[in-house]
Design a protein around this motif. Structure first.
Motif, PDB file in Angstrom:
ATOM      1  N   THR A 186       4.344   9.970   8.535  1.00 62.76           N
ATOM      2  CA  THR A 186       3.915  10.009   9.928  1.00 62.76           C
ATOM      3  C   THR A 186       2.639  10.833  10.018  1.00 62.76           C
ATOM      4  O   THR A 186       2.581  11.949   9.483  1.00 62.76           O
ATOM      5  CB  THR A 186       4.989  10.638  10.818  1.00 62.76           C
ATOM      6  OG1 THR A 186       6.216   9.916  10.644  1.00 62.76           O
ATOM      7  CG2 THR A 186       4.585  10.575  12.276  1.00 62.76           C
ATOM      8  N   LYS A 187       1.637  10.273  10.682  1.00 58.80           N
ATOM      9  CA  LYS A 187       0.361  10.968  10.781  1.00 58.80           C
ATOM     10  C   LYS A 187       0.473  12.139  11.744  1.00 58.80           C
ATOM     11  O   LYS A 187       1.071  12.032  12.806  1.00 58.80           O
ATOM     12  CB  LYS A 187      -0.719   9.988  11.252  1.00 58.80           C
ATOM     13  CG  LYS A 187      -2.139  10.501  11.037  1.00 58.80           C
ATOM     14  CD  LYS A 187      -3.148   9.397  11.287  1.00 58.80           C
ATOM     15  CE  LYS A 187      -4.564   9.851  10.979  1.00 58.80           C
ATOM     16  NZ  LYS A 187      -5.550   8.787  11.205  1.00 58.80           N
ATOM     17  N   GLU A 242       5.004   7.340  -1.787  1.00 58.23           N
ATOM     18  CA  GLU A 242       5.876   6.385  -1.113  1.00 58.23           C
ATOM     19  C   GLU A 242       5.016   5.397  -0.329  1.00 58.23           C
ATOM     20  O   GLU A 242       3.790   5.524  -0.274  1.00 58.23           O
ATOM     21  CB  GLU A 242       6.835   7.107  -0.158  1.00 58.23           C
ATOM     22  CG  GLU A 242       7.793   8.072  -0.807  1.00 58.23           C
ATOM     23  CD  GLU A 242       8.859   7.397  -1.656  1.00 58.23           C
ATOM     24  OE1 GLU A 242       9.051   6.166  -1.488  1.00 58.23           O
ATOM     25  OE2 GLU A 242       9.497   8.085  -2.469  1.00 58.23           O
ATOM     26  N   LYS A 243       5.702   4.389   0.280  1.00 55.73           N
ATOM     27  CA  LYS A 243       4.993   3.433   1.116  1.00 55.73           C
ATOM     28  C   LYS A 243       4.409   4.133   2.344  1.00 55.73           C
ATOM     29  O   LYS A 243       4.893   5.179   2.772  1.00 55.73           O
ATOM     30  CB  LYS A 243       5.924   2.303   1.553  1.00 55.73           C
ATOM     31  CG  LYS A 243       6.258   1.328   0.439  1.00 55.73           C
ATOM     32  CD  LYS A 243       7.050   0.169   0.971  1.00 55.73           C
ATOM     33  CE  LYS A 243       7.293  -0.872  -0.125  1.00 55.73           C
ATOM     34  NZ  LYS A 243       8.055  -2.022   0.379  1.00 55.73           N
ATOM     35  N   ALA A 244       3.373   3.528   2.916  1.00 54.58           N
ATOM     36  CA  ALA A 244       2.693   4.149   4.052  1.00 54.58           C
ATOM     37  C   ALA A 244       3.630   4.334   5.243  1.00 54.58           C
ATOM     38  O   ALA A 244       3.497   5.293   6.005  1.00 54.58           O
ATOM     39  CB  ALA A 244       1.484   3.297   4.449  1.00 54.58           C
ATOM     40  N   SER A 245       4.615   3.427   5.407  1.00 51.73           N
ATOM     41  CA  SER A 245       5.546   3.535   6.531  1.00 51.73           C
ATOM     42  C   SER A 245       6.464   4.737   6.414  1.00 51.73           C
ATOM     43  O   SER A 245       7.106   5.128   7.386  1.00 51.73           O
ATOM     44  CB  SER A 245       6.383   2.247   6.612  1.00 51.73           C
ATOM     45  OG  SER A 245       7.088   2.033   5.406  1.00 51.73           O
ATOM     46  N   TYR A 246       6.547   5.348   5.231  1.00 52.31           N
ATOM     47  CA  TYR A 246       7.424   6.509   5.030  1.00 52.31           C
ATOM     48  C   TYR A 246       6.850   7.758   5.702  1.00 52.31           C
ATOM     49  O   TYR A 246       7.589   8.658   6.087  1.00 52.31           O
ATOM     50  CB  TYR A 246       7.609   6.740   3.528  1.00 52.31           C
ATOM     51  CG  TYR A 246       8.487   7.913   3.160  1.00 52.31           C
ATOM     52  CD1 TYR A 246       9.873   7.791   3.161  1.00 52.31           C
ATOM     53  CD2 TYR A 246       7.934   9.137   2.800  1.00 52.31           C
ATOM     54  CE1 TYR A 246      10.675   8.864   2.818  1.00 52.31           C
ATOM     55  CE2 TYR A 246       8.728  10.213   2.455  1.00 52.31           C
ATOM     56  CZ  TYR A 246      10.100  10.071   2.458  1.00 52.31           C
ATOM     57  OH  TYR A 246      10.901  11.133   2.114  1.00 52.31           O
ATOM     58  N   THR A 298       0.844  -1.204   0.000  1.00 46.62           N
ATOM     59  CA  THR A 298       0.000   0.000   0.000  1.00 46.62           C
ATOM     60  C   THR A 298       0.873   1.246   0.000  1.00 46.62           C
ATOM     61  O   THR A 298       1.802   1.369   0.801  1.00 46.62           O
ATOM     62  CB  THR A 298      -0.915   0.005   1.231  1.00 46.62           C
ATOM     63  OG1 THR A 298      -1.707  -1.183   1.225  1.00 46.62           O
ATOM     64  CG2 THR A 298      -1.824   1.218   1.208  1.00 46.62           C
ATOM     65  N   HIS A 299       0.577   2.159  -0.897  1.00 50.94           N
ATOM     66  CA  HIS A 299       1.312   3.418  -1.023  1.00 50.94           C
ATOM     67  C   HIS A 299       0.363   4.590  -0.790  1.00 50.94           C
ATOM     68  O   HIS A 299      -0.846   4.485  -0.971  1.00 50.94           O
ATOM     69  CB  HIS A 299       1.949   3.537  -2.408  1.00 50.94           C
ATOM     70  CG  HIS A 299       3.186   2.707  -2.568  1.00 50.94           C
ATOM     71  ND1 HIS A 299       3.174   1.316  -2.459  1.00 50.94           N
ATOM     72  CD2 HIS A 299       4.481   3.055  -2.808  1.00 50.94           C
ATOM     73  CE1 HIS A 299       4.391   0.860  -2.648  1.00 50.94           C
ATOM     74  NE2 HIS A 299       5.202   1.894  -2.849  1.00 50.94           N
TER      75      HIS A 299
END
Length: 301
Positions: free
Chosen positions: A68-69, A62-66, A29-30
Motif C-alpha cells: 500500500t502506497k 511480492e506482487k504490487a497488490s501486496y 510486476t513485483h
C-alpha cells in the motif's frame, strides 16, 4: 509504483521501493522493498537471484497488490506557526505599547489568509486600541489586518498557547507511534520465536527421516538389482522361445517328411499287393491248365 516510493505491508511496517519489474519465480510486476525494521524474509535476494541490496530480514519481494502506497503527510499547523514566528517585529504605537506589524505586501497577506478549519475555530478577545473585540476564528489563519493593533504581550501568549497545544499533539502522536512500534516489535519477536520453533521441529523431523531415507535408498538399490535380473530373465526367455520355435519348425518338417514316406510306402504296398494278386491268378491259371492237361492225358490213355 516507482523506485523511491514509500509503501507499507499489511502488518503496518513501512519501507522504500528499491526494485520494480518482473521476477524469475512468478508472473506479473513485483516490487522489491527495503523495510524500516526486520519484518522481511530476505536481503534483496530471492530464489538465488539478487534484485537489490539491503540488510538481512529487511527485504520483501511480492506482487504490487501486496503493498500500500504511503502518502507524504503535510503539517499545515507547523508551517502556519513557523510563518507567524517569522513575522516582522512589532512596531511601537503612539502610547508606547508594542503592536503587531502592518504589512503592505499582498503576497504575504495571501499566504496568511489560509483556509479556516471548523475544528480550530475558537472565540478570542482582540485588543483594538482601547476597545476589546471578540472574533470566532483560528488566529493561525487570521488575516494580517486583524493584528494591526494587537498587544504584543497578549499576542505572544496566544502564540505560546498554540505552540504548547501543537507540542502536546505531537507528543501524543509520538507516544502512539512508540506504542505501535513496541507492539510491532513484540509481534516480530513472537513471529521470530515461532519461526525458530518451526525450524527446530523441521530439524527434528529431518533427524527422524534420516533412517527412513537410508531404508528408501536400500530399497531403491534392491529394486535396481531386481530390475537388472528381470531384464536378464526376459532375455533368456526370449532366447528359449526362439529355440522352441526352431525345434517346432524342425518337428513339423520331420512330420511332413514322415507323412510323405508313409504315403510312398502305402503306394508301394498297394503295388506289391496288385503284383501278388496277379501272381496268384497266374499260378491258378497254371494249376488249371495243368489239371486240364492231366485230365486230357488220362482220357487219351
Amino acid at each position: 509504483f516507482k523506485v523511491g516510493d514509500r509503501v507499507k505491508i499489511p502488518t503496518g511496517v513501512e519501507g522504500t521501493v528499491k526494485y520494480v519489474g518482473n521476477v524469475s519465480f512468478a508472473k506479473g510486476t513485483h516490487l522489491g522493498v527495503e523495510l524500516d525494521s526486520a519484518a522481511g524474509d530476505n536481503d534483496g535476494t530471492k530464489k538465488k537471484k539478487k534484485y537489490f541490496k539491503c540488510k538481512k530480514k529487511h527485504g520483501k519481494i511480492e506482487k504490487a497488490s501486496y503493498f500500500t502506497k504511503v502518502k507524504a503527510s503535510k503539517s499545515k499547523k507547523r508551517s502556519s506557526i513557523a510563518s507567524i514566528k517569522n513575522k516582522k517585529k512589532p512596531r511601537a504605537s503612539k502610547g508606547g505599547k508594542n503592536l503587531a506589524p502592518i504589512t503592505d505586501d499582498p503576497e504575504d497577506s495571501k499566504e496568511e489568509e489560509a483556509p479556516k478549519k471548523k475544528s480550530n475555530k475558537k472565540t478570542h478577545s482582540i485588543a483594538v486600541g482601547t476597545e476589546t473585540k471578540s472574533c470566532q476564528t483560528d488566529l493561525r489563519y487570521a488575516p494580517t489586518e486583524m493584528f494591526q493593533y494587537v498587544d504584543s504581550e497578549y499576542f505572544c501568549k496566544i502564540i505560546t498557547r498554540l505552540y504548547t497545544e501543537e507540542n502536546d499533539k505531537l507528543r501524543k502522536e509520538r507516544d502512539e507511534y512508540k506504542s505501535q512500534i513496541s507492539t510491532l516489535n513484540q509481534r516480530t519477536e513472537t513471529a521470530e520465536s515461532a519461526l525458530q520453533q518451526a525450524e527446530y521441529k523441521i530439524k527434528q523431523q529431518d533427524v527422524e527421516l534420516d533412517p527412513l531415507k537410508e531404508k528408501l535408498e536400500m530399497i531403491e538399490v534392491e529394486n535396481e538389482e531386481l530390475t537388472v535380473k528381470l531384464e536378464i530373465a526376459n532375455i533368456e526367455i526370449e532366447e528359449l522361445n526362439e529355440k522352441l520355435e526352431e525345434q517346432l519348425d524342425q518337428y513339423v518338417e520331420h512330420i511332413a517328411t514322415d507323412q510323405k514316406e508313409h504315403a510312398e510306402i502305402v503306394a508301394m504296398n498297394q503295388q506289391l499287393q496288385q503284383q501278388l494278386s496277379e501272381l496268384v491268378r497266374i499260378g491258378q491259371d497254371l494249376i488249371d491248365s495243368k489239371d486240364k492237361h492231366i485230365n486230357s492225358l488220362a482220357t487219351e490213355s
